[in-house]
Scaffold this motif. Structure first.
Motif, short mmCIF file in Angstrom:
data_model
loop_
_atom_site.label_atom_id
_atom_site.label_comp_id
_atom_site.label_asym_id
_atom_site.label_seq_id
_atom_site.Cartn_x
_atom_site.Cartn_y
_atom_site.Cartn_z
N VAL A 1 0.86 -1.18 0.00
CA VAL A 1 0.00 0.00 0.00
C VAL A 1 0.89 1.23 0.00
O VAL A 1 1.83 1.33 0.79
CB VAL A 1 -0.92 0.03 1.24
CG1 VAL A 1 -1.78 1.28 1.24
CG2 VAL A 1 -1.80 -1.22 1.27
N ILE A 2 0.61 2.14 -0.94
CA ILE A 2 1.31 3.42 -0.99
C ILE A 2 0.28 4.52 -0.78
O ILE A 2 -0.92 4.29 -0.93
CB ILE A 2 2.08 3.61 -2.32
CG1 ILE A 2 1.12 3.59 -3.53
CG2 ILE A 2 3.17 2.56 -2.46
CD1 ILE A 2 1.77 3.91 -4.86
N GLU A 3 0.76 5.69 -0.43
CA GLU A 3 -0.12 6.86 -0.33
C GLU A 3 -0.24 7.51 -1.69
O GLU A 3 0.66 7.41 -2.52
CB GLU A 3 0.45 7.87 0.67
CG GLU A 3 0.30 7.47 2.10
CD GLU A 3 0.71 8.58 3.04
OE1 GLU A 3 0.45 9.76 2.72
OE2 GLU A 3 1.27 8.26 4.08
N ALA A 4 -1.35 8.18 -1.92
CA ALA A 4 -1.59 8.87 -3.18
C ALA A 4 -0.74 10.14 -3.25
O ALA A 4 -1.23 11.26 -3.12
CB ALA A 4 -3.06 9.18 -3.36
N GLU A 5 0.55 9.93 -3.40
CA GLU A 5 1.55 11.00 -3.55
C GLU A 5 2.48 10.54 -4.67
O GLU A 5 2.95 9.40 -4.66
CB GLU A 5 2.36 11.17 -2.26
CG GLU A 5 1.55 11.40 -1.01
CD GLU A 5 1.04 12.83 -0.88
OE1 GLU A 5 1.56 13.72 -1.59
OE2 GLU A 5 0.13 13.04 -0.07
N LEU A 6 2.78 11.42 -5.63
CA LEU A 6 3.58 11.00 -6.79
C LEU A 6 4.95 10.44 -6.43
O LEU A 6 5.45 9.55 -7.11
CB LEU A 6 3.71 12.14 -7.79
CG LEU A 6 2.48 12.37 -8.66
CD1 LEU A 6 2.67 13.57 -9.57
CD2 LEU A 6 2.13 11.13 -9.46
N GLN A 7 5.55 10.90 -5.34
CA GLN A 7 6.87 10.36 -4.97
C GLN A 7 6.78 8.89 -4.57
O GLN A 7 7.79 8.19 -4.53
CB GLN A 7 7.55 11.19 -3.87
CG GLN A 7 6.88 11.16 -2.53
CD GLN A 7 5.88 12.28 -2.32
OE1 GLN A 7 5.40 12.90 -3.27
NE2 GLN A 7 5.52 12.54 -1.08
N GLU A 8 5.58 8.39 -4.30
CA GLU A 8 5.38 6.99 -3.93
C GLU A 8 5.49 6.04 -5.13
O GLU A 8 5.61 4.83 -4.94
CB GLU A 8 4.02 6.81 -3.27
CG GLU A 8 3.90 7.47 -1.92
CD GLU A 8 4.59 6.67 -0.84
OE1 GLU A 8 3.99 5.73 -0.31
OE2 GLU A 8 5.76 6.99 -0.54
N VAL A 9 5.46 6.58 -6.35
CA VAL A 9 5.57 5.73 -7.53
C VAL A 9 6.89 4.95 -7.51
O VAL A 9 6.94 3.79 -7.91
CB VAL A 9 5.42 6.56 -8.83
CG1 VAL A 9 5.72 5.73 -10.07
CG2 VAL A 9 4.01 7.16 -8.91
#
Length: 123
Positions: free
Chosen positions: A2-10
Motif C-alpha cells: 500500500v502506498i499513499e496517493a503521492e507521486l513520490q510513492e511511484v
C-alpha cells in the motif's frame, strides 16, 4: 503493498515490482514501466491526496506475471486519441503496447483495479 496517493510513492511501487520479478527470476524493465504508469494514474486521476493505493504483483498458474493497481475511483481509464502536440496522455497507449493484455475491474466496495499481464522474460 500500500502506498499513499503521492507521486513520490511511484518509486516505491517500482521497487516493489522489481523485487517481485527478481524473486521470480524475471526481467523487470517492462513491469517497472507499467507499474509507474498505473500507479501515477491512480494517484493523479483516481485518488485524493493521502488516499491508499494498493499495488499488487503475482504470477498466474501459467507463469504469466500480473501487476495490479487499486484506487478508490470508479472512473475507468481511457486510451485517448493520439495528439502529437500534447505534453501528456501517452502513458496508457505505451503501456498497451508493452503488455500481453490489460483491463479494469470494479470493486464491490467501490473503486477499481487496473491490471496488466506481462510476458515473462527470464533474466
Amino acid at each position: 503493498m500500500v502506498i499513499e496517493a503521492e507521486l513520490q510513492e511511484v518509486k516505491r511501487a517500482r521497487d516493489f515490482v522489481a523485487l517481485a520479478f527478481g524473486a521470480w527470476g524475471l526481467e523487470d524493465h517492462v513491469a517497472r514501466t507499467v507499474v509507474s504508469e498505473l500507479a501515477a494514474n491512480a494517484i493523479e486521476h483516481g485518488s485524493s491526496r493521502g488516499d491508499p493505493v494498493v499495488v499488487r504483483a503475482y504470477q498466474r498458474e501459467d507463469g504469466s506475471p500480473v501487476v495490479e493497481v487499486w484506487d478508490r475511483s470508479d472512473v475507468l481509464p481511457v486510451v485517448g486519441p493520439v495528439d502529437l502536440c500534447a505534453e501528456g496522455g501517452r502513458g496508457l497507449r505505451l503501456m498497451e503496447a508493452l503488455v500481453r493484455a490489460w483491463g479494469v475491474r470494479h470493486l464491490s466496495e467501490g473503486g477499481k483495479v487496473v491490471w496488466a499481464m506481462i510476458a515473462p522474460v527470464p533474466r
